[in-house]
Design an enzyme around this catalytic site. Sequence first.
Site, PDB file in Angstrom:
ATOM      1  N   LYS A 177       0.848  -1.195   0.000  1.00 28.81           N
ATOM      2  CA  LYS A 177       0.000   0.000   0.000  1.00 28.81           C
ATOM      3  C   LYS A 177       0.886   1.249   0.000  1.00 28.81           C
ATOM      4  CE  LYS A 177      -1.731   2.708   2.869  1.00 28.81           C
ATOM      5  NZ  LYS A 177      -1.648   3.957   2.097  1.00 28.81           N
ATOM      6  N   VAL A 214      -7.529   2.354   4.769  1.00 31.04           N
ATOM      7  CA  VAL A 214      -7.618   1.143   3.943  1.00 31.04           C
ATOM      8  C   VAL A 214      -6.418   0.240   4.270  1.00 31.04           C
ATOM      9  CG1 VAL A 214      -7.443   0.311   1.556  1.00 31.04           C
ATOM     10  CG2 VAL A 214      -9.012   2.174   2.120  1.00 31.04           C
ATOM     11  N   GLY A 215      -5.312   0.874   4.620  1.00 30.75           N
ATOM     12  CA  GLY A 215      -4.117   0.109   4.983  1.00 30.75           C
ATOM     13  C   GLY A 215      -4.287  -0.684   6.268  1.00 30.75           C
ATOM     14  N   GLU A 253       9.812   0.710  10.613  1.00 23.26           N
ATOM     15  CA  GLU A 253      10.868   1.718  10.379  1.00 23.26           C
ATOM     16  C   GLU A 253      10.214   3.064  10.621  1.00 23.26           C
ATOM     17  OE1 GLU A 253      13.881   1.141   9.538  1.00 23.26           O
ATOM     18  OE2 GLU A 253      13.961  -0.774   8.495  1.00 23.26           O
ATOM     19  N   CYS A 287      13.921  10.394   7.250  1.00 27.21           N
ATOM     20  CA  CYS A 287      13.858   9.972   8.655  1.00 27.21           C
ATOM     21  C   CYS A 287      15.248   9.966   9.291  1.00 27.21           C
ATOM     22  CB  CYS A 287      13.252   8.590   8.731  1.00 27.21           C
ATOM     23  SG  CYS A 287      14.061   7.458   7.608  1.00 27.21           S
ATOM     24  N   GLU A 386       9.996  15.214  15.608  1.00 26.78           N
ATOM     25  CA  GLU A 386      10.446  15.154  14.220  1.00 26.78           C
ATOM     26  C   GLU A 386       9.691  16.204  13.405  1.00 26.78           C
ATOM     27  OE1 GLU A 386       9.376  11.638  11.915  1.00 26.78           O
ATOM     28  OE2 GLU A 386      11.473  11.507  11.341  1.00 26.78           O
TER      29      GLU A 386
HETATM   30  P1  NAD Z   1       2.556   8.148   8.001  1.00 26.02           P
HETATM   31  O1  NAD Z   1       2.834   7.329   9.179  1.00 26.02           O
HETATM   32  O2  NAD Z   1       1.540   9.221   8.080  1.00 26.02           O
HETATM   33  O3  NAD Z   1       2.119   7.254   6.763  1.00 26.02           O
HETATM   34  C1  NAD Z   1       2.911   6.205   6.260  1.00 26.02           C
HETATM   35  C2  NAD Z   1       2.035   5.214   5.541  1.00 26.02           C
HETATM   36  O4  NAD Z   1       1.147   4.622   6.484  1.00 26.02           O
HETATM   37  C3  NAD Z   1       1.168   5.789   4.440  1.00 26.02           C
HETATM   38  O5  NAD Z   1       1.103   4.845   3.387  1.00 26.02           O
HETATM   39  C4  NAD Z   1      -0.182   5.901   5.114  1.00 26.02           C
HETATM   40  O6  NAD Z   1      -1.263   5.877   4.199  1.00 26.02           O
HETATM   41  C5  NAD Z   1      -0.190   4.676   5.985  1.00 26.02           C
HETATM   42  N1  NAD Z   1      -1.085   4.708   7.148  1.00 26.02           N
HETATM   43  C6  NAD Z   1      -1.468   5.777   7.874  1.00 26.02           C
HETATM   44  N2  NAD Z   1      -2.256   5.391   8.892  1.00 26.02           N
HETATM   45  C7  NAD Z   1      -2.373   4.050   8.812  1.00 26.02           C
HETATM   46  C8  NAD Z   1      -3.022   3.061   9.593  1.00 26.02           C
HETATM   47  N3  NAD Z   1      -3.734   3.388  10.672  1.00 26.02           N
HETATM   48  N4  NAD Z   1      -2.917   1.767   9.228  1.00 26.02           N
HETATM   49  C9  NAD Z   1      -2.183   1.416   8.165  1.00 26.02           C
HETATM   50  N5  NAD Z   1      -1.541   2.304   7.385  1.00 26.02           N
HETATM   51  C10 NAD Z   1      -1.627   3.601   7.706  1.00 26.02           C
HETATM   52  O7  NAD Z   1       3.969   8.714   7.601  1.00 26.02           O
HETATM   53  P2  NAD Z   1       4.318   9.701   6.421  1.00 26.02           P
HETATM   54  O8  NAD Z   1       3.924  11.076   6.866  1.00 26.02           O
HETATM   55  O9  NAD Z   1       3.785   9.177   5.134  1.00 26.02           O
HETATM   56  O10 NAD Z   1       5.897   9.553   6.333  1.00 26.02           O
HETATM   57  C11 NAD Z   1       6.756  10.318   7.090  1.00 26.02           C
HETATM   58  C12 NAD Z   1       7.257   9.533   8.286  1.00 26.02           C
HETATM   59  O11 NAD Z   1       7.928   8.349   7.863  1.00 26.02           O
HETATM   60  C13 NAD Z   1       8.271  10.285   9.104  1.00 26.02           C
HETATM   61  O12 NAD Z   1       7.956  10.185  10.467  1.00 26.02           O
HETATM   62  C14 NAD Z   1       9.585   9.573   8.817  1.00 26.02           C
HETATM   63  O13 NAD Z   1      10.532   9.674   9.816  1.00 26.02           O
HETATM   64  C15 NAD Z   1       9.137   8.189   8.589  1.00 26.02           C
HETATM   65  N6  NAD Z   1      10.101   7.459   7.791  1.00 26.02           N
HETATM   66  C16 NAD Z   1      10.849   6.495   8.419  1.00 26.02           C
HETATM   67  C17 NAD Z   1      11.794   5.789   7.727  1.00 26.02           C
HETATM   68  C18 NAD Z   1      12.620   4.749   8.398  1.00 26.02           C
HETATM   69  O14 NAD Z   1      13.148   3.905   7.724  1.00 26.02           O
HETATM   70  N7  NAD Z   1      12.752   4.739   9.693  1.00 26.02           N
HETATM   71  C19 NAD Z   1      11.971   6.028   6.354  1.00 26.02           C
HETATM   72  C20 NAD Z   1      11.194   7.017   5.743  1.00 26.02           C
HETATM   73  C21 NAD Z   1      10.253   7.708   6.492  1.00 26.02           C
END
Ligand code: NAD
Length: 482
Positions: A177, A214-215, A253, A287, A386
Amino acid sequence: MLIDGKLVESESGRRFDVINPATEEVIGTAADGTRADMERAVAAARRAFDTTDWSRNHAFREACLRQLQAALEAEREEIRGELIAEVGCPLLSTYGPQLDAPLSEAITWPADMISQFPWKRELPDKDAFGMGALSAREVWKEPVGVVGVIVPWNFPLEITLNKIGPILAMGNTCVVKPAPDTPFNATRLGRLIAEKTDIPPGVVNIVPASDHLVGEVLSTSPLVDMVAFTGSTATGRRIMSAASATLKRTFLELGGKSVYLILDDDGDISGPIEGSAFVCMHAGQGCAMPTRLLVPNSRYDEAVEIVTAAMQRTKYGDPTDPSVIQGPLISKRQHERVLGYIEKGKQEGARLTTGGRVPPELTKGFFVEPTVFANVDNRMTIAQEEIFGPVLSVIGFDDDDDAVRIANDSIYGLSGVVHARDLDRAKAVAARIRTGTLGINGSVWYGADAPFGGYKQSGVGRQCGIEGLEIFTETKTVSWPA
Ligand code: NAD
């Protein structure tokens, strides 16, 4: 989307807009997956795992991964343009971590490892209960099963490839997703899998959706064995909690608040300090970005002056311009969020030395100027949370112990940088920082063979490296009469 080997629309018939964050223009639409679509994809992945020999046919899997690699390489330049348009990442970053770096090894390294991985380990024969009968014993590594893959928008293709490479190499099936902001790299991947590879129907499914929830099917469905997630720590907590009902394996992650630490050697520190302006690459939306610059109090003013000048020189704007380091933030929401953190920094008494505004000359796109805060106390919100924007906080320390204390005073532990003229001293400090990766004196740890992930609330498990293969396996211990 790709479900059970077929490229299909959503069962609802709906599509959603995808916006270029540099221009705010709609660049296209994607199929808007529903819970019913997600459930069909999960059922397909389950069937492919349970009823085909995908999980056991190592040579076939390796051949399929090589086909996928060739298909991706054939469309490399189209992918480059598409990533810049949907992610807003600077062209420069696509020559490295956004595209060319993962394309060179995220699929090929796991494919190479299929024939080298220790699938079996012998234990010594043993009469475990002293009954005069020896048993031969082995430990077998087997795939976990169906893996739900949830991806963020900041390095979407890099993260997707570094997940599906190991997942498929180890014999699992999956449902991916993508984030609603960046579906096109994933739907393209789906098309390549369907049209250019022999990967069997159901082994990889791709379901974009405008609704984050949806995830959630991937965290709750009893047909899914594991969730592999990259995203924010808040969502990671939610996924772990939802996955607990079925005791799914979770591989998370998450976020970071890493340090860029300059130890107090004598001599010129301008080179390393200027390097900290790298936090602006991709507008700080990484991140692992070291967003807390830790400098000796004895050289604090000098350091603030150097980093302020370096940030002022950082070129931002149109991400297709080859000289641009910093493009836009991904969305209006993130734009507001980052500006909100900048306000918070000012309110809490940090001193803005440059940036902090929406660039007046850029009337379209979600841009924020490269920003430096001095006089930051590590307990301030901007040093603890962050921000995910081009914002650097400069924090002073007294000695190595103080530097280590401040570095570790965080709920996160993802990455970091240490600079010192004496390598042994840098390594000794690096060993005390509780974080999953660390680069010393400008070096780069990144690679498909290098485990990446977080200590503390930066995550659970490791992506890439042997650890990143093992995480997608189960362990079975088997015996027979010796
Ligand atoms: P997010 O957590 O808002 O969303 C990430 C994904 O999760 C999206 O696909 C979103 O649709 C999905 N999602 C959201 N709520 C969900 C739920 N309840 N159930 C299942 N799926 C759900 O994060 P973002 O804003 O898209 O990305 C930024 C974040 O990602 C930052 O905090 C960053 O640090 C982190 N990040 C971490 C790494 C790592 O490897 N540690 C790498 C890249 C980004």
